[in-house]
Design a protein around this motif. Structure first.
Motif, PDB file in Angstrom:
ATOM      1  N   SER A   1      -0.403  -2.779   5.501  1.00 49.68           N
ATOM      2  CA  SER A   1       0.797  -2.662   4.671  1.00 49.68           C
ATOM      3  C   SER A   1       0.601  -3.148   3.243  1.00 49.68           C
ATOM      4  O   SER A   1       1.348  -2.757   2.353  1.00 49.68           O
ATOM      5  CB  SER A   1       1.953  -3.434   5.319  1.00 49.68           C
ATOM      6  OG  SER A   1       1.591  -4.794   5.513  1.00 49.68           O
ATOM      7  N   ALA A   2      -0.395  -4.012   3.004  1.00 52.74           N
ATOM      8  CA  ALA A   2      -0.611  -4.543   1.657  1.00 52.74           C
ATOM      9  C   ALA A   2      -2.086  -4.870   1.474  1.00 52.74           C
ATOM     10  O   ALA A   2      -2.804  -5.136   2.443  1.00 52.74           O
ATOM     11  CB  ALA A   2       0.247  -5.787   1.412  1.00 52.74           C
TER      12      ALA A   2
ATOM     13  N   MET B   1       0.844  -1.182   0.000  1.00 55.20           N
ATOM     14  CA  MET B   1       0.000   0.000   0.000  1.00 55.20           C
ATOM     15  C   MET B   1       0.891   1.249   0.000  1.00 55.20           C
ATOM     16  O   MET B   1       2.074   1.201   0.351  1.00 55.20           O
ATOM     17  CB  MET B   1      -0.913  -0.007   1.218  1.00 55.20           C
ATOM     18  CG  MET B   1      -1.953  -1.127   1.167  1.00 55.20           C
ATOM     19  SD  MET B   1      -3.195  -0.845  -0.118  1.00 55.20           S
ATOM     20  CE  MET B   1      -4.230   0.398   0.664  1.00 55.20           C
ATOM     21  N   PRO B   2       0.336   2.403  -0.357  1.00 59.58           N
ATOM     22  CA  PRO B   2       1.180   3.602  -0.489  1.00 59.58           C
ATOM     23  C   PRO B   2       1.799   4.114   0.801  1.00 59.58           C
ATOM     24  O   PRO B   2       2.903   4.665   0.766  1.00 59.58           O
ATOM     25  CB  PRO B   2       0.200   4.640  -1.071  1.00 59.58           C
ATOM     26  CG  PRO B   2      -0.825   3.843  -1.797  1.00 59.58           C
ATOM     27  CD  PRO B   2      -0.997   2.606  -0.972  1.00 59.58           C
ATOM     28  N   TRP B   3       1.124   3.942   1.974  1.00 60.44           N
ATOM     29  CA  TRP B   3       1.606   4.659   3.148  1.00 60.44           C
ATOM     30  C   TRP B   3       2.484   3.837   4.084  1.00 60.44           C
ATOM     31  O   TRP B   3       3.613   4.222   4.386  1.00 60.44           O
ATOM     32  CB  TRP B   3       0.442   5.246   3.936  1.00 60.44           C
ATOM     33  CG  TRP B   3       0.953   6.199   4.981  1.00 60.44           C
ATOM     34  CD1 TRP B   3       1.111   5.954   6.312  1.00 60.44           C
ATOM     35  CD2 TRP B   3       1.431   7.532   4.756  1.00 60.44           C
ATOM     36  NE1 TRP B   3       1.650   7.054   6.940  1.00 60.44           N
ATOM     37  CE2 TRP B   3       1.862   8.042   6.007  1.00 60.44           C
ATOM     38  CE3 TRP B   3       1.556   8.344   3.625  1.00 60.44           C
ATOM     39  CZ2 TRP B   3       2.378   9.314   6.160  1.00 60.44           C
ATOM     40  CZ3 TRP B   3       2.087   9.622   3.772  1.00 60.44           C
ATOM     41  CH2 TRP B   3       2.483  10.092   5.020  1.00 60.44           C
ATOM     42  N   VAL B   4       1.992   2.719   4.618  1.00 58.37           N
ATOM     43  CA  VAL B   4       2.695   2.018   5.699  1.00 58.37           C
ATOM     44  C   VAL B   4       4.115   1.597   5.299  1.00 58.37           C
ATOM     45  O   VAL B   4       5.076   1.901   6.020  1.00 58.37           O
ATOM     46  CB  VAL B   4       1.876   0.817   6.196  1.00 58.37           C
ATOM     47  CG1 VAL B   4       2.697  -0.037   7.162  1.00 58.37           C
ATOM     48  CG2 VAL B   4       0.602   1.298   6.893  1.00 58.37           C
TER      49      VAL B   4
ATOM     50  N   VAL C   1      -5.943   1.162  -5.786  1.00 54.54           N
ATOM     51  CA  VAL C   1      -7.383   0.913  -5.787  1.00 54.54           C
ATOM     52  C   VAL C   1      -7.550  -0.540  -5.355  1.00 54.54           C
ATOM     53  O   VAL C   1      -7.156  -1.459  -6.083  1.00 54.54           O
ATOM     54  CB  VAL C   1      -7.994   1.152  -7.182  1.00 54.54           C
ATOM     55  CG1 VAL C   1      -9.496   0.887  -7.160  1.00 54.54           C
ATOM     56  CG2 VAL C   1      -7.710   2.580  -7.645  1.00 54.54           C
ATOM     57  N   VAL C   2      -8.096  -0.746  -4.141  1.00 57.94           N
ATOM     58  CA  VAL C   2      -7.989  -2.063  -3.508  1.00 57.94           C
ATOM     59  C   VAL C   2      -9.336  -2.543  -2.967  1.00 57.94           C
ATOM     60  O   VAL C   2     -10.294  -1.781  -2.845  1.00 57.94           O
ATOM     61  CB  VAL C   2      -6.967  -2.023  -2.349  1.00 57.94           C
ATOM     62  CG1 VAL C   2      -5.570  -1.764  -2.885  1.00 57.94           C
ATOM     63  CG2 VAL C   2      -7.347  -0.961  -1.325  1.00 57.94           C
TER      64      VAL C   2
ATOM     65  N   MET D   1     -14.580  -0.435  -4.522  1.00 55.33           N
ATOM     66  CA  MET D   1     -13.195  -0.557  -4.079  1.00 55.33           C
ATOM     67  C   MET D   1     -12.742   0.733  -3.409  1.00 55.33           C
ATOM     68  O   MET D   1     -13.286   1.814  -3.654  1.00 55.33           O
ATOM     69  CB  MET D   1     -12.284  -0.900  -5.261  1.00 55.33           C
ATOM     70  CG  MET D   1     -12.666  -2.207  -5.945  1.00 55.33           C
ATOM     71  SD  MET D   1     -11.545  -2.704  -7.264  1.00 55.33           S
ATOM     72  CE  MET D   1     -10.177  -3.372  -6.311  1.00 55.33           C
ATOM     73  N   ASP D   2     -11.749   0.578  -2.530  1.00 60.69           N
ATOM     74  CA  ASP D   2     -11.223   1.716  -1.770  1.00 60.69           C
ATOM     75  C   ASP D   2     -10.009   2.306  -2.476  1.00 60.69           C
ATOM     76  O   ASP D   2      -9.376   1.661  -3.331  1.00 60.69           O
ATOM     77  CB  ASP D   2     -10.826   1.280  -0.364  1.00 60.69           C
ATOM     78  CG  ASP D   2     -12.022   0.828   0.457  1.00 60.69           C
ATOM     79  OD1 ASP D   2     -13.154   0.808  -0.080  1.00 60.69           O
ATOM     80  OD2 ASP D   2     -11.835   0.496   1.633  1.00 60.69           O
ATOM     81  N   VAL D   3      -9.672   3.525  -2.088  1.00 55.97           N
ATOM     82  CA  VAL D   3      -8.544   4.232  -2.706  1.00 55.97           C
ATOM     83  C   VAL D   3      -7.620   4.763  -1.615  1.00 55.97           C
ATOM     84  O   VAL D   3      -8.082   5.364  -0.635  1.00 55.97           O
ATOM     85  CB  VAL D   3      -9.025   5.402  -3.586  1.00 55.97           C
ATOM     86  CG1 VAL D   3      -7.821   6.137  -4.184  1.00 55.97           C
ATOM     87  CG2 VAL D   3      -9.944   4.902  -4.690  1.00 55.97           C
ATOM     88  N   GLU D   4      -6.320   4.517  -1.775  1.00 54.74           N
ATOM     89  CA  GLU D   4      -5.303   5.115  -0.912  1.00 54.74           C
ATOM     90  C   GLU D   4      -4.235   5.737  -1.790  1.00 54.74           C
ATOM     91  O   GLU D   4      -3.851   5.159  -2.819  1.00 54.74           O
ATOM     92  CB  GLU D   4      -4.682   4.078   0.023  1.00 54.74           C
ATOM     93  CG  GLU D   4      -3.603   4.670   0.944  1.00 54.74           C
ATOM     94  CD  GLU D   4      -3.111   3.681   1.989  1.00 54.74           C
ATOM     95  OE1 GLU D   4      -3.951   3.188   2.760  1.00 54.74           O
ATOM     96  OE2 GLU D   4      -1.894   3.398   2.020  1.00 54.74           O
ATOM     97  N   GLY D   5      -3.759   6.905  -1.395  1.00 59.57           N
ATOM     98  CA  GLY D   5      -2.744   7.581  -2.189  1.00 59.57           C
ATOM     99  C   GLY D   5      -1.720   8.289  -1.325  1.00 59.57           C
ATOM    100  O   GLY D   5      -1.917   8.497  -0.121  1.00 59.57           O
TER     101      GLY D   5
END
Length: 404
Positions: free
Chosen positions: A209-210, A181-184, A231-232, A246-250
């Motif tokens: 984390s993923a 994932m983008p952040w952790v 997009v997960v 689906m969710d979005v993290e950036g």
């Protein structure tokens, strides 16, 4: 070939003799003695023996040629197989990493010791990773995740990452499947002590984390800027189930120097809880920020998050926020490092404003050999509110990080 030429020569010689004899038909025939006839027969027998010998040599040479041809073909096939195996080995990397600890835990809930107290050995994480490169653009990754926690007497094995990657440019890398994932993982890189403790939102379960989905990212402006977007499915790598959306993290980062980062990020979605028969009343949202410096000698940084309606199934709205500060400094050229960290978070600002989580650790890290380091650490966690929550956890021992 040589025997054929010899036979032709003999036949030609005999023919010329016959023609000569015919040309002299009117002449008186020469007298042939028995001795001359015997010599002629001996010469013919010798010639026949040479023809047989030459034929045998020709046959043997043919067999040698066939054997050599087969050997060359076999060598070529073997070399082709060796080249294929060599390419497979060179284009495939196998590695692993293990986080373990041997500690004493003292945990109390409202003054009473819990069953989590006591001595034990944990393997918090054991990753096995296989990377394979198909071309300069396309590659694949498989990472398994093993975990054993003595306090829970529980062993778990997951596929943490399994993705196909297309690196079309440093500015655009696409991953399809389960991936970071983008952040952790980004915050872990600058924190540098993941084997001792998860970073802030991972420790408090406000992020993972993923996850499974589509992931893109890259570096811009010669590495001065970076980005990542995913997009997960929304339920983390342990649960690749489907949902209605689906969710979005950036994340977007700015690196004014090679060792410095300023980054912001965010998350929005139903966390995989919206199914055909369930429509969660809330949408989870999270904002992230981080500023850090990391070098081989010194690390310092801080992370902040604020989350809204992370428990998407709650009828009432709620918010949470928190921060984390960390630092480490190398004490010797051999890599002995002192470090510390402090976290503070409010976990329910609307429903239970008094609910807080405080965490800190201090320790010293010792490199053992390349790829193996241990740290002597003291941890203290306190979660409390004005009602019945007063959970205190003190832990002291050794934590280890092994990678290969």
């Amino acid at each position: 070939m040589r025997s054929s030429l010899l036979a032709t020569a003999i036949a030609t010689g005999l023919g010329l003799t016959a023609l000569t004899a015919a040309g002299n038909a009117n002449a008186a025939p020469p007298a042939v003695t028995a001795e001359q006839l015997a010599q002629l027969q001996a010469q013919i027998a010798a010639l026949q023996a040479q023809v047989v010998e030459l034929q045998a040599q020709n046959d043997a040479q043919s067999e040698v040629n066939v054997t050599q041809a087969k050997a060359i073909e076999s060598t070529a096939d073997t070399q082709k197989a060796v080249d294929g195996l060599k390419k497979l080995v060179n284009d495939t990397k196998i590695g692993g990493r293990m986080f373990f600890d041997m500690t004493d835990v003292d945990q109390t809930n409202n003054g009473n010791k819990t069953d989590a107290s006591g001595y034990g050995v944990d393997v918090k994480r054991f990753y096995l990773t296989v990377d394979h490169k198909f071309t300069d653009v396309w590659s694949a990754n498989l990472t398994t995740d093993f975990q054993y926690l003595s306090a829970l007497s529980n062993t778990e094995v997951f596929v943490k990452k399994a993705y196909l990657q297309g690196k079309f440019d440093d500015a655009f890398v696409l991953r399809i499947g389960g991936a970071d994932m983008p952040w952790v993982p980004f915050a872990e890189k600058y924190y540098g002590m993941r084997y001792v403790e998860n970073t802030l939102i991972d420790r408090l379960s406000y992020g993972t984390s993923a996850d499974w989905g589509l992931h893109a990212g890259g570096d811009l402006a010669d590495g001065m800027m970076n980005y990542a977007v995913s997009v997960v499915n929304g339920r983390g790598y342990r649960n690749p189930s489907r949902s209605e959306r689906m969710d979005v993290e950036g994340r977007f980062g700015f690196a004014p120097t090679q060792n410095t980062i300023i980054a912001v990020g965010g998350y929005s979605g139903k966390r995989g809880q919206d199914t055909q028969n369930i429509d969660p009343p809330q949408t989870a949202e999270r904002f992230d920020a981080m500023a850090a410096y990391a070098s081989s000698k010194f690390r310092v940084g801080g992370e902040y998050f604020s989350a809204k309606n992370w428990a998407v199934t709650n009828v009432r709205e709620d918010k949470a926020d928190g921060y984390s500060f960390w630092a480490s400094v190398a004490l010797t050229d051999g890599g002995i490092t002192a470090f510390g960290r402090y976290d503070k978070a409010k976990l329910s600002k609307d429903i239970d404003p008094s609910l807080e989580n405080t965490y800190y650790n201090v320790g010293v890290e010792f490199p053992v050999i390349k790829g193996f380091k241990v740290a002597a650490v003291y941890k203290n966690t306190h979660q409390e509110n004005n009602a019945a929550v007063d959970l205190k956890t003190k832990e002291f021992g050794l934590w280890g990080d092994v990678s290969f």
